[in-house]
Design a protein around this motif. Structure first.
Motif, PDB file in Angstrom:
ATOM      1  N   GLU A   1       0.804  -1.218   0.000  1.00  0.00           N
ATOM      2  CA  GLU A   1       0.000   0.000   0.000  1.00  0.00           C
ATOM      3  C   GLU A   1       0.836   1.267   0.000  1.00  0.00           C
ATOM      4  O   GLU A   1       0.356   2.300  -0.411  1.00  0.00           O
ATOM      5  N   GLN A   2       2.084   1.193   0.399  1.00  0.00           N
ATOM      6  CA  GLN A   2       2.893   2.404   0.441  1.00  0.00           C
ATOM      7  C   GLN A   2       3.498   2.754  -0.912  1.00  0.00           C
ATOM      8  O   GLN A   2       4.099   3.807  -1.062  1.00  0.00           O
ATOM      9  N   LEU A   3       3.334   1.876  -1.888  1.00  0.00           N
ATOM     10  CA  LEU A   3       3.792   2.167  -3.245  1.00  0.00           C
ATOM     11  C   LEU A   3       2.607   2.614  -4.091  1.00  0.00           C
ATOM     12  O   LEU A   3       1.476   2.197  -3.865  1.00  0.00           O
ATOM     13  N   GLU A   4       2.901   3.459  -5.062  1.00  0.00           N
ATOM     14  CA  GLU A   4       1.854   4.024  -5.911  1.00  0.00           C
ATOM     15  C   GLU A   4       1.812   3.303  -7.253  1.00  0.00           C
ATOM     16  O   GLU A   4       2.804   2.706  -7.679  1.00  0.00           O
ATOM     17  N   ALA A   5       0.674   3.390  -7.929  1.00  0.00           N
ATOM     18  CA  ALA A   5       0.513   2.730  -9.228  1.00  0.00           C
ATOM     19  C   ALA A   5       1.608   3.153 -10.205  1.00  0.00           C
ATOM     20  O   ALA A   5       2.072   2.342 -11.008  1.00  0.00           O
ATOM     21  N   ALA A   6       2.065   4.384 -10.119  1.00  0.00           N
ATOM     22  CA  ALA A   6       3.124   4.866 -11.015  1.00  0.00           C
ATOM     23  C   ALA A   6       4.441   4.122 -10.784  1.00  0.00           C
ATOM     24  O   ALA A   6       5.311   4.115 -11.661  1.00  0.00           O
TER      25      ALA A   6
ATOM     26  N   TRP B   1      11.683   5.210  -2.868  1.00  0.00           N
ATOM     27  CA  TRP B   1      10.967   4.590  -1.749  1.00  0.00           C
ATOM     28  C   TRP B   1      11.472   5.120  -0.416  1.00  0.00           C
ATOM     29  O   TRP B   1      10.707   5.342   0.512  1.00  0.00           O
ATOM     30  N   ASP B   2      12.768   5.369  -0.326  1.00  0.00           N
ATOM     31  CA  ASP B   2      13.339   5.866   0.930  1.00  0.00           C
ATOM     32  C   ASP B   2      12.836   7.263   1.278  1.00  0.00           C
ATOM     33  O   ASP B   2      12.849   7.657   2.440  1.00  0.00           O
ATOM     34  N   LYS B   3      12.372   7.999   0.304  1.00  0.00           N
ATOM     35  CA  LYS B   3      11.821   9.338   0.558  1.00  0.00           C
ATOM     36  C   LYS B   3      10.331   9.281   0.898  1.00  0.00           C
ATOM     37  O   LYS B   3       9.816  10.140   1.576  1.00  0.00           O
ATOM     38  N   LYS B   4       9.667   8.252   0.429  1.00  0.00           N
ATOM     39  CA  LYS B   4       8.227   8.091   0.673  1.00  0.00           C
ATOM     40  C   LYS B   4       7.936   7.387   1.991  1.00  0.00           C
ATOM     41  O   LYS B   4       6.888   7.585   2.596  1.00  0.00           O
ATOM     42  N   TRP B   5       8.846   6.492   2.399  1.00  0.00           N
ATOM     43  CA  TRP B   5       8.546   5.577   3.496  1.00  0.00           C
ATOM     44  C   TRP B   5       9.836   5.303   4.251  1.00  0.00           C
ATOM     45  O   TRP B   5      10.708   4.614   3.742  1.00  0.00           O
TER      46      TRP B   5
END
Length: 153
Positions: free
Chosen positions: A97-102, A126-130
């Motif tokens: 869920e923490q990843l986006e469709a893009a 990913w390291d910037k998002k989560w």
């Protein structure tokens, strides 16, 4: 979908969410290095064994396994459930869920073995998002090794 299956699967997920509240003390052999978990069947109001929970989850169409992001034990249990359901021959897709469709094209390249986890992290940021993205590497590596689909939600 059978309401009982949904109820028991939901109960198992809620029990996982409530895991830190369990106070059962069990001495764990260092040979297995797995912390005990406390599963509660909310339908019966009683503890359920790990085997009962896995058997029930194996019948469900969808299993949501949440966690407190900073608790390593929760991530270990997610991996254990994925491995045990796979061993039972349950058709699985790992959804993050923490990843986006893009992010899906990069996830697909990782899943096919064209890139490694570090390259995936860099490519999608990913390291910037989560912050605790590395906690999901064992799940991703297992899914990739077993050729399970991985989906960015």
């Amino acid at each position: 979908m059978n309401p009982r299956r949904l109820t028991l699967a939901a109960a198992a997920m809620l029990a996982l969410a409530l895991l830190p509240a369990c106070t059962t003390t069990v001495k764990v052999s260092t040979a297995h290095s797995r912390a005990p978990e406390c599963w509660i069947d909310l339908t019966r109001g009683e503890e359920a064994t790990h085997e009962e929970v896995v058997a029930d989850l194996a019948k469900a169409d969808v299993v949501y396994a949440g966690e407190a992001h900073t608790i390593r034990r929760h991530h270990d249990l997610q991996l254990r459930l994925l491995q045990e359901l796979f061993a039972r021959g349950v058709p699985l897709t790992l959804c993050l869920e923490q990843l986006e469709a893009a992010d899906q094209p990069a996830v697909d390249r990782y899943a096919r073995g064209e890139t490694d986890f570090a390259a995936l992290v860099r490519e999608i940021g990913w390291d910037k998002k989560w912050r605790n993205y590395a906690d999901y590497q064992p799940l991703c590596d297992f899914a990739r090794a077993q050729r399970l689909p991985i989906r960015a939600l």
